[in-house]
Design a protein around this motif. Structure first.
Motif, short mmCIF file in Angstrom:
data_model
loop_
_atom_site.label_atom_id
_atom_site.label_comp_id
_atom_site.label_asym_id
_atom_site.label_seq_id
_atom_site.Cartn_x
_atom_site.Cartn_y
_atom_site.Cartn_z
N MET A 107 1.12 -1.29 0.07
CA MET A 107 -0.70 0.35 0.14
C MET A 107 0.76 1.30 -0.28
O MET A 107 0.89 2.58 -0.82
CB MET A 107 -1.50 -0.36 1.02
CG MET A 107 -2.38 1.20 1.17
SD MET A 107 -3.41 0.49 2.69
CE MET A 107 -2.70 1.08 3.92
N HIS A 108 2.42 1.04 0.81
CA HIS A 108 2.50 2.35 0.81
C HIS A 108 3.59 2.66 0.05
O HIS A 108 4.38 3.64 -0.37
CB HIS A 108 3.88 2.17 1.79
CG HIS A 108 1.88 2.91 3.40
ND1 HIS A 108 2.37 3.95 4.26
CD2 HIS A 108 1.40 1.96 4.25
CE1 HIS A 108 1.76 4.95 4.47
NE2 HIS A 108 1.65 2.91 4.50
N ARG A 109 4.19 1.15 -1.12
CA ARG A 109 4.18 1.25 -2.76
C ARG A 109 3.66 1.95 -3.54
O ARG A 109 4.07 2.59 -4.41
CB ARG A 109 5.15 0.10 -2.97
CG ARG A 109 5.90 -0.32 -1.78
CD ARG A 109 6.28 -2.19 -2.82
NE ARG A 109 7.56 -2.17 -2.13
CZ ARG A 109 7.76 -3.94 -2.57
NH1 ARG A 109 7.01 -4.19 -2.80
NH2 ARG A 109 8.79 -4.55 -1.90
N GLY A 110 2.44 2.46 -3.70
CA GLY A 110 1.40 2.57 -4.25
C GLY A 110 0.69 2.09 -5.02
O GLY A 110 -0.22 2.92 -6.02
N GLU A 111 0.74 0.92 -4.07
CA GLU A 111 -0.39 0.17 -5.20
C GLU A 111 -1.80 0.12 -4.50
O GLU A 111 -2.10 0.51 -3.38
CB GLU A 111 0.00 -1.36 -4.22
CG GLU A 111 1.13 -2.25 -5.29
CD GLU A 111 1.17 -2.78 -6.96
OE1 GLU A 111 -0.03 -2.79 -6.98
OE2 GLU A 111 1.94 -3.22 -7.59
N ASP A 112 -2.92 0.26 -5.02
CA ASP A 112 -3.79 0.41 -5.37
C ASP A 112 -4.70 -1.92 -4.92
O ASP A 112 -4.58 -2.10 -5.50
CB ASP A 112 -5.33 0.25 -6.76
CG ASP A 112 -6.29 0.69 -5.76
OD1 ASP A 112 -7.18 0.06 -5.28
OD2 ASP A 112 -7.95 0.79 -6.75
N ILE A 113 -5.00 -1.36 -3.41
CA ILE A 113 -4.86 -2.99 -2.88
C ILE A 113 -5.98 -3.66 -2.66
O ILE A 113 -5.76 -4.54 -2.73
CB ILE A 113 -4.59 -2.70 -1.11
CG1 ILE A 113 -5.22 -2.20 -0.22
CG2 ILE A 113 -2.96 -2.42 -1.21
CD1 ILE A 113 -4.91 -2.01 0.79
N ILE A 114 -7.14 -3.12 -3.61
CA ILE A 114 -8.72 -3.19 -4.33
C ILE A 114 -8.67 -3.70 -5.13
O ILE A 114 -9.47 -3.98 -5.64
CB ILE A 114 -9.33 -2.29 -3.21
CG1 ILE A 114 -9.68 -0.98 -3.42
CG2 ILE A 114 -9.19 -2.72 -1.58
CD1 ILE A 114 -11.50 0.13 -3.53
N SER A 115 -7.58 -3.41 -5.82
CA SER A 115 -7.81 -3.85 -7.48
C SER A 115 -7.93 -5.00 -7.64
O SER A 115 -7.41 -5.77 -6.83
CB SER A 115 -6.70 -2.36 -8.19
OG SER A 115 -5.39 -3.59 -8.15
N ASP A 116 -8.47 -5.75 -9.23
CA ASP A 116 -8.31 -7.11 -9.59
C ASP A 116 -7.31 -7.24 -9.48
O ASP A 116 -6.39 -8.25 -10.01
CB ASP A 116 -9.13 -6.89 -10.55
CG ASP A 116 -10.61 -6.68 -10.43
OD1 ASP A 116 -10.66 -7.21 -8.94
OD2 ASP A 116 -11.66 -6.21 -11.42
N GLY A 117 -5.97 -6.16 -9.80
CA GLY A 117 -4.53 -6.39 -10.29
C GLY A 117 -4.06 -7.35 -9.30
O GLY A 117 -3.19 -7.81 -9.68
N PHE A 118 -4.20 -6.36 -8.02
CA PHE A 118 -3.21 -6.28 -7.17
C PHE A 118 -3.99 -7.69 -6.41
O PHE A 118 -2.91 -8.68 -6.21
CB PHE A 118 -4.39 -5.46 -5.48
CG PHE A 118 -3.43 -5.28 -4.06
CD1 PHE A 118 -2.20 -5.19 -4.23
CD2 PHE A 118 -3.99 -6.05 -3.56
CE1 PHE A 118 -1.02 -5.50 -3.14
CE2 PHE A 118 -3.13 -6.43 -2.34
CZ PHE A 118 -1.72 -5.90 -2.12
N LYS A 119 -5.32 -8.09 -6.12
CA LYS A 119 -6.20 -9.42 -5.93
C LYS A 119 -4.69 -10.64 -7.12
O LYS A 119 -5.15 -11.52 -6.93
CB LYS A 119 -6.96 -8.94 -6.03
CG LYS A 119 -7.52 -8.86 -4.74
CD LYS A 119 -8.86 -8.26 -5.34
CE LYS A 119 -9.62 -8.04 -4.06
NZ LYS A 119 -11.90 -7.29 -4.59
#
Length: 275
Positions: free
Chosen positions: A41-53
């Motif tokens: 999250m603190h690297r800038g990832e959108d943690i609720i996105s499909d890509g993250f999942k």
């Protein structure tokens, strides 16, 4: 350290294959998952996105590319590599069943340190990787006969039904070790949204009565991550503190309270040292 972490990942992949072979699901759960998601999250990832999942969250932690090594040495220092694993069967029986097969395929022994029949958990280390401890928990439901008592445990085969027995939604996130979705996060409790929103949320109204030491954990996580305790959860904390039997609960869990107090004070001192 990185070589050891790579070996640790190889052992986790093998454990996932051995679980998959038996048509079981094996996950990392708890603190390590929370810390990895917080880091992402603190690297800038959108943690609720499909890509993250769909992302393999373990690869960069256990086996970084050469150009990432210097930064990973710093980042992984915040991650606790004592692993909590969850399997949808009797964890003790599973470990005893796979020991020989694991040794044959990994060329190292899976060493049992302790097993706890009351809680259906077992702690192991790996030969040559003794600095890491892995605790396997059976998927289970817990029944509390009285406040602050140790629970009566029943094994179930449902990962989803197991998670609400845990303390907070941010600690009930899962990372799969099965080959088909290795390293991918599984969120059955909206824990990612609570992480993104910076909220500490309990699962049910009796959470702080069943285990009052969760009060200190709630404040510790709020302090460590700069999160807020969700309003209803905070009201439940206040109600628990006001309860006429709170002192009795404290005495029942006195040792655990002291451990959680120390962790909370450590978190406060860490934050103060940065100001």
């Amino acid at each position: 350290m990185l070589t050891q972490l790579s070996k640790l990942q190889d052992s986790l992949k093998l454990l996932g294959k051995l679980a998959d072979k038996r048509k079981l699901e094996l996950f990392i759960v708890g603190g390590m998952v929370r810390e990895i998601v917080y880091l992402e999250m603190h690297r800038g990832e959108d943690i609720i996105s499909d890509g993250f999942k769909q992302k393999n969250l373990l690869e960069s932690i256990f086996n970084p590319h050469a150009e990432e090594i210097s930064s990973m040495n710093h980042e992984t220092s915040s991650i606790n590599f004592d692993l909590d694993l969850l399997i949808n069967c009797d964890a003790i029986k599973f470990i005893k069943e796979i020991q020989d097969e694991f040794h044959k395929n990994f060329n190292a022994k899976l060493i049992i340190k302790n097993s706890f029949d009351q809680f259906k958990t077992i702690k192991v280390t790996l030969e040559g990787l003794e600095e890491y401890e892995i605790e396997f928990a059976s998927t289970r439901i817990e029944t509390y006969l009285r406040p602050a008592a140790f629970p009566t445990v029943s094994i179930i085969d449902s990962v989803c039904a197991d998670l609400p027995r845990r303390d907070f939604s941010i600690n009930a996130l899962l990372i799969s070790l099965n080959p088909s979705n290795y390293g991918q996060i599984k969120d059955l409790v909206n824990g990612l949204e609570d992480m993104k929103d910076g909220l500490i949320r309990v699962f049910h109204d009796l959470s702080f009565i069943h285990d009052p030491t969760r009060i200190y954990r709630a404040f510790r996580f709020a302090t460590e991550y700069g999160f807020d305790i969700e309003n209803h959860s905070m009201n439940l904390i206040k109600e628990a503190f006001k309860h006429s039997d709170f002192d009795k609960w404290f005495k029942k869990r006195k040792n655990r309270f002291k451990i959680e107090q120390k962790k909370y004070l450590k978190a406060i001192n860490k934050v103060l040292s940065k100001t």
